[in-house]
Design an enzyme around this catalytic site. Sequence first.
Site, PDB file in Angstrom:
ATOM      1  CD1 TRP A 188       0.288  -1.379   2.600  1.00 44.37           C
ATOM      2  CD2 TRP A 188      -0.293  -2.580   1.013  1.00 44.37           C
ATOM      3  NE1 TRP A 188      -1.210  -1.196   2.767  1.00 44.37           N
ATOM      4  CE2 TRP A 188      -1.372  -1.893   1.635  1.00 44.37           C
ATOM      5  CE3 TRP A 188      -0.534  -3.402  -0.091  1.00 44.37           C
ATOM      6  CZ2 TRP A 188      -3.014  -2.244   1.127  1.00 44.37           C
ATOM      7  CZ3 TRP A 188      -1.944  -3.383  -0.414  1.00 44.37           C
ATOM      8  CH2 TRP A 188      -3.073  -2.967   0.131  1.00 44.37           C
ATOM      9  CG  ASP A 198       4.063   0.966  -2.229  1.00 47.19           C
ATOM     10  OD1 ASP A 198       3.484   2.039  -2.670  1.00 47.19           O
ATOM     11  OD2 ASP A 198       3.485  -0.176  -1.759  1.00 47.19           O
ATOM     12  CE  LYS A 247      -3.054   4.214  -0.487  1.00 46.82           C
ATOM     13  NZ  LYS A 247      -4.198   3.629   0.146  1.00 46.82           N
TER      14      LYS A 247
HETATM   15  N1  PMP Z   1       1.232  -0.004  -1.294  1.00 49.98           N
HETATM   16  C1  PMP Z   1       0.608   0.768  -0.091  1.00 49.98           C
HETATM   17  C2  PMP Z   1       1.702   1.455   0.774  1.00 49.98           C
HETATM   18  C3  PMP Z   1      -0.883   0.829  -0.086  1.00 49.98           C
HETATM   19  O1  PMP Z   1      -1.300   1.535   0.801  1.00 49.98           O
HETATM   20  C4  PMP Z   1      -1.774   0.319  -0.946  1.00 49.98           C
HETATM   21  C5  PMP Z   1      -3.155   0.521  -0.961  1.00 49.98           C
HETATM   22  N2  PMP Z   1      -3.601   0.810   0.208  1.00 49.98           N
HETATM   23  C6  PMP Z   1      -1.083  -0.469  -1.990  1.00 49.98           C
HETATM   24  C7  PMP Z   1       0.250  -0.399  -2.109  1.00 49.98           C
HETATM   25  C8  PMP Z   1      -1.974  -1.124  -3.067  1.00 49.98           C
HETATM   26  O2  PMP Z   1      -2.576  -0.236  -4.037  1.00 49.98           O
HETATM   27  P1  PMP Z   1      -3.227  -0.616  -5.137  1.00 49.98           P
HETATM   28  O3  PMP Z   1      -4.749  -0.464  -4.613  1.00 49.98           O
HETATM   29  O4  PMP Z   1      -3.214   0.744  -5.939  1.00 49.98           O
HETATM   30  O5  PMP Z   1      -2.805  -1.568  -5.702  1.00 49.98           O
END
Ligand code: PMP
Length: 359
Positions: A101, A168, A194
């Site tokens: 991420w 994030d 989540k």
């Molecule tokens: N950051 C983290 C830590 C994640 O776990 C995720 C999704 N699993 C994301 C960003 C991406 O999120 P989104 O699908 O809402 O774009």
Amino acid sequence: MARVMNFSAGPSALALDVLNQAKNEFMDYKGLGFGIMEISHRSKTFDEVYQKTVGLIRELYGLDDDYEVLFTQGGASLGFAMVCLNLSSLGRGYYIDTGVWTQKALKEAQIQNIDHEVIASSKDENYSYIPNVELNKDGAYLYLCSNNTIYATQYHALPRSKAPLVIDASSDIFSYELDFKANNIGVVFAGAQKNAGIAGVTPVIIKKELIGHHAQNVPTLLRYETYAKNDSMFNTPPSYAIYILSLVLEWIKKLGGLSAMQARNAKKAELIYNVIDSSNGFYQGHAKKDSRSNMNISFKTPNSELDAKFVASANDENMIGLKGHKHLGGLRASIYNAIEPSEVKALAEFMKEFARKNG
Ligand code: PMP
């Protein structure tokens, strides 16, 4: 009613109280004869939901007037780009690389061709730990991912930094107490699916002084300023996702707020880590002990056949979502806020039994 024990990484389980309230209000919100998703975002009814949601976020985190709460769309993934588009005029963006991420966030910095630098990475050990860093330089921001959903690592103390932190928090928002001022936090953003409800809304908590620094060619909806000036309703907001977020926040408050949530989450995680640590090597956790996440636990059995058997046997016991992410393989249990301690206990018992039978 047959509900499974849902250990999915996201979208993931919601608290029963939240689901029941949403169900009761689905077709007739507070006796008004319509559901909240059927009414104008300009209505008094929705405005109350919006105000309540912002108010609860402020209350739970103890935010003062220096911070603004926004609701964007496009998930945390669009957030990666918004950070660059809105903050890069303030100087260099520093990044801590802790896995998939943060790599994706870095990719957006590259696409935007902004001045950026990776100051630490745990790639050398397959992202199994949180690097210990401090930033003593000025800059636009220090970017990090507080909980790494795939590698199952989590910051247990945030780095000291001269530049404001951009976090994030997609997989651990609202799961522990956090002092925004003391930690020099500039921005926290998170996909809601989540710990904060359902997909569609991305809560952003931002220091007011960081708003309004975008370049003139940044599209209207990618400017934090647009959200700040319009109560996040420049266009139609994801109203149902905001409503569900309000229910989740009320539920957290009812349980005792973020300190209670933090204690509950730590106890839950301990149940699983204890099984891993006392399994005589049958289970191998991915994260180093001091970096272990209280939200996601990535682990494996002695081989991939047993991993597959684990997933299938767990399914037979009504437990789903335990297959690991493709980047890491193995197994993963996600035990976000909404997962009940009794469910984690059931998983821990299952793990013990599985190890006994297959060890
Ligand atoms: N950051 C983290 C830590 C994640 O776990 C995720 C999704 N699993 C994301 C960003 C991406 O999120 P989104 O699908 O809402 O774009």
